[in-house]
Design a protein around this motif. Structure first.
Motif, PDB file in Angstrom:
ATOM      1  N   LEU A 114      -4.892  -3.033  -5.665  1.00 19.76           N
ATOM      2  CA  LEU A 114      -4.766  -2.466  -4.327  1.00 19.76           C
ATOM      3  C   LEU A 114      -5.982  -1.591  -4.053  1.00 19.76           C
ATOM      4  O   LEU A 114      -6.313  -0.708  -4.844  1.00 19.76           O
ATOM      5  CB  LEU A 114      -3.485  -1.638  -4.208  1.00 19.76           C
ATOM      6  CG  LEU A 114      -2.162  -2.396  -4.331  1.00 19.76           C
ATOM      7  CD1 LEU A 114      -0.988  -1.437  -4.182  1.00 19.76           C
ATOM      8  CD2 LEU A 114      -2.064  -3.513  -3.305  1.00 19.76           C
ATOM      9  N   TYR A 116      -7.786   1.027  -1.433  1.00 14.82           N
ATOM     10  CA  TYR A 116      -7.503   1.922  -0.312  1.00 14.82           C
ATOM     11  C   TYR A 116      -8.791   2.180   0.461  1.00 14.82           C
ATOM     12  O   TYR A 116      -9.521   3.128   0.221  1.00 14.82           O
ATOM     13  CB  TYR A 116      -6.845   3.204  -0.812  1.00 14.82           C
ATOM     14  CG  TYR A 116      -5.429   2.936  -1.275  1.00 14.82           C
ATOM     15  CD1 TYR A 116      -4.364   2.989  -0.381  1.00 14.82           C
ATOM     16  CD2 TYR A 116      -5.176   2.556  -2.585  1.00 14.82           C
ATOM     17  CE1 TYR A 116      -3.070   2.697  -0.785  1.00 14.82           C
ATOM     18  CE2 TYR A 116      -3.884   2.256  -3.000  1.00 14.82           C
ATOM     19  CZ  TYR A 116      -2.840   2.333  -2.091  1.00 14.82           C
ATOM     20  OH  TYR A 116      -1.562   2.020  -2.498  1.00 14.82           O
ATOM     21  N   GLY A 117      -9.038   1.263   1.378  1.00 16.01           N
ATOM     22  CA  GLY A 117     -10.235   1.279   2.207  1.00 16.01           C
ATOM     23  C   GLY A 117     -10.273  -0.027   2.978  1.00 16.01           C
ATOM     24  O   GLY A 117      -9.474  -0.930   2.736  1.00 16.01           O
ATOM     25  N   ASP A 118     -11.188  -0.138   3.924  1.00 13.33           N
ATOM     26  CA  ASP A 118     -11.282  -1.352   4.731  1.00 13.33           C
ATOM     27  C   ASP A 118     -11.964  -2.461   3.939  1.00 13.33           C
ATOM     28  O   ASP A 118     -13.058  -2.270   3.400  1.00 13.33           O
ATOM     29  CB  ASP A 118     -12.073  -1.083   6.014  1.00 13.33           C
ATOM     30  CG  ASP A 118     -11.332  -0.146   6.963  1.00 13.33           C
ATOM     31  OD1 ASP A 118     -10.083  -0.139   6.904  1.00 13.33           O
ATOM     32  OD2 ASP A 118     -11.992   0.558   7.741  1.00 13.33           O
ATOM     33  N   SER A 156      -5.531  -4.735   0.565  1.00 14.99           N
ATOM     34  CA  SER A 156      -5.582  -3.445   1.254  1.00 14.99           C
ATOM     35  C   SER A 156      -4.283  -2.686   0.993  1.00 14.99           C
ATOM     36  O   SER A 156      -3.214  -3.080   1.467  1.00 14.99           O
ATOM     37  CB  SER A 156      -5.771  -3.651   2.757  1.00 14.99           C
ATOM     38  OG  SER A 156      -5.558  -2.437   3.457  1.00 14.99           O
ATOM     39  N   GLY A 157      -4.375  -1.596   0.249  1.00 12.56           N
ATOM     40  CA  GLY A 157      -3.185  -0.833  -0.093  1.00 12.56           C
ATOM     41  C   GLY A 157      -2.504  -0.218   1.115  1.00 12.56           C
ATOM     42  O   GLY A 157      -1.271  -0.182   1.196  1.00 12.56           O
ATOM     43  N   SER A 158      -3.293   0.264   2.079  1.00  6.00           N
ATOM     44  CA  SER A 158      -2.708   0.915   3.251  1.00  6.00           C
ATOM     45  C   SER A 158      -1.916  -0.077   4.097  1.00  6.00           C
ATOM     46  O   SER A 158      -0.858   0.261   4.646  1.00  6.00           O
ATOM     47  CB  SER A 158      -3.804   1.573   4.091  1.00  6.00           C
ATOM     48  OG  SER A 158      -4.774   0.620   4.498  1.00  6.00           O
ATOM     49  N   ASN A 161       1.367  -1.379   2.003  1.00  2.00           N
ATOM     50  CA  ASN A 161       2.472  -0.424   1.947  1.00  2.00           C
ATOM     51  C   ASN A 161       3.273  -0.353   3.245  1.00  2.00           C
ATOM     52  O   ASN A 161       4.366   0.220   3.266  1.00  2.00           O
ATOM     53  CB  ASN A 161       1.941   0.963   1.585  1.00  2.00           C
ATOM     54  CG  ASN A 161       1.434   1.031   0.158  1.00  2.00           C
ATOM     55  OD1 ASN A 161       1.876   0.279  -0.710  1.00  2.00           O
ATOM     56  ND2 ASN A 161       0.493   1.934  -0.101  1.00  2.00           N
TER      57      ASN A 161
END
Length: 230
Positions: A114, A116-118, A156-158, A161
Motif C-alpha cells: 500500500l 500513501y501518495g498519488d 493507493s492506500g488512501s 481504505n
C-alpha cells in the motif's frame, strides 16, 4: 444505504467518454464526492452495470481474511475472501484457469504494498468514461518486480481504505487476471478485455455459458490474434 445506492446509480447515468491506446498495466478507481465524504469504486464495477448492463452478484462474506505484505504488515479485509469465492465460479468451465488465478490470489499480499501518495497514471483504460462530477484516479499499478525487495502490485492506500470489501475484491480480480493475460502473451494494448472478463465473473454471467461459448470468449480475451491452443 438505499439513498447511497440511489445516489451512485444517478451519478453514473451521466458520463463523458474517452479513448486511450497507450499500453500500461494499472487499475483505476472512480472517486465521487458525497457530502463531506467520497465514494470510491473500482472502475471495473462501473462497466459491469453501465457498459455491459449486467448486475453484480457477490457472495455473502463477513469474515476478514488476514494476509501479510512483504514489509511484514498484516492486512485484514474481506476482499480476498470474496475474490476467492468468485473465482470458484470457474470450476465447471475452466479448472486450469481457476487454479492458476487462485494461486495468484494466495500470493497477492506477499507481492503487494500500500502506497500513501498519488500513483502515476497508467493510460491503459481504452474506451472508458468518468461520471459527471467524479474523477478517475490510479488505484493500482502492476509491474514485473525488478529487484529483490521490489513489489508486483502497488496500491493507493488512501483509496483502498475508502473501498468496501466488494470493491477490493473487484480490484484484486482485475490485477490477477491481468497478470495471467500478460504471462500468456495476450495481444492487448488496453485492459478492456480484462475488465470484460472480470465483469462476467462479478455478475456470475458465466453460469449461463456453454463450454463452446466460454472458449470463444476466452480466446477473445486472452488469445487475441492467435489461434486456439486449448
Amino acid at each position: 444505504m438505499k439513498k447511497l445506492l440511489l445516489f451512485s446509480t444517478i451519478l453514473f447515468a451521466q458520463t463523458s467518454w474517452s479513448t486511450a491506446t497507450e499500453f500500461g498495466n494499472g487499475g483505476n478507481a472512480v472517486v465521487c464526492p458525497y457530502g463531506e465524504h467520497e465514494i470510491v469504486t473500482a472502475y471495473d464495477m462501473n462497466e459491469v452495470i453501465f457498459r455491459y448492463e449486467l448486475l453484480p452478484s457477490f457472495p455473502p462474506m463477513v469474515s476478514a481474511d488476514c494476509q501479510n505484505q512483504r514489509n511484514g504488515r498484516e492486512i485484514c479485509e474481506t476482499g480476498t475472501d470474496i475474490a476467492r469465492a468468485i473465482l470458484n465460479r470457474l470450476a465447471l468451465l475452466d479448472q486450469d484457469l481457476m487454479n492458476d488465478l487462485l494461486g495468484k490470489l494466495d500470493t497477492f499480499w506477499s507481492e503487494a504494498i500500500l502506497v500513501y501518495g498519488d500513483l502515476t497514471p497508467v493510460n491503459d483504460s481504452g474506451l472508458s468514461f468518468v461520471p459527471e462530477g467524479c474523477s478517475l484516479k490510479q488505484l493500482a499499478i502492476q509491474q514485473q518486480p525488478i529487484f529483490e525487495q521490489d513489489s508486483r502490485y502497488f496500491i493507493s492506500g488512501s483509496l483502498w481504505n475508502k473501498m468496501d470489501g466488494q470493491g477490493k475484491a473487484v480490484l484484486i480480480l482485475h490485477e490477477i487476471i491481468y497478470r495471467y493475460a500478460l504471462e500468456h502473451g495476450a495481444a492487448t494494448k488496453s485492459s478492456v478485455p480484462i475488465r470484460y472478463f472480470n465483469s462476467l465473473l462479478i455478475s456470475d454471467k458465466l453460469k449461463e455459458f456453454t463450454p463452446k461459448h466460454y472458449m470463444k470468449v476466452y480466446f477473445q480475451v486472452f488469445r487475441i490474434n492467435q489461434e486456439p491452443e486449448r
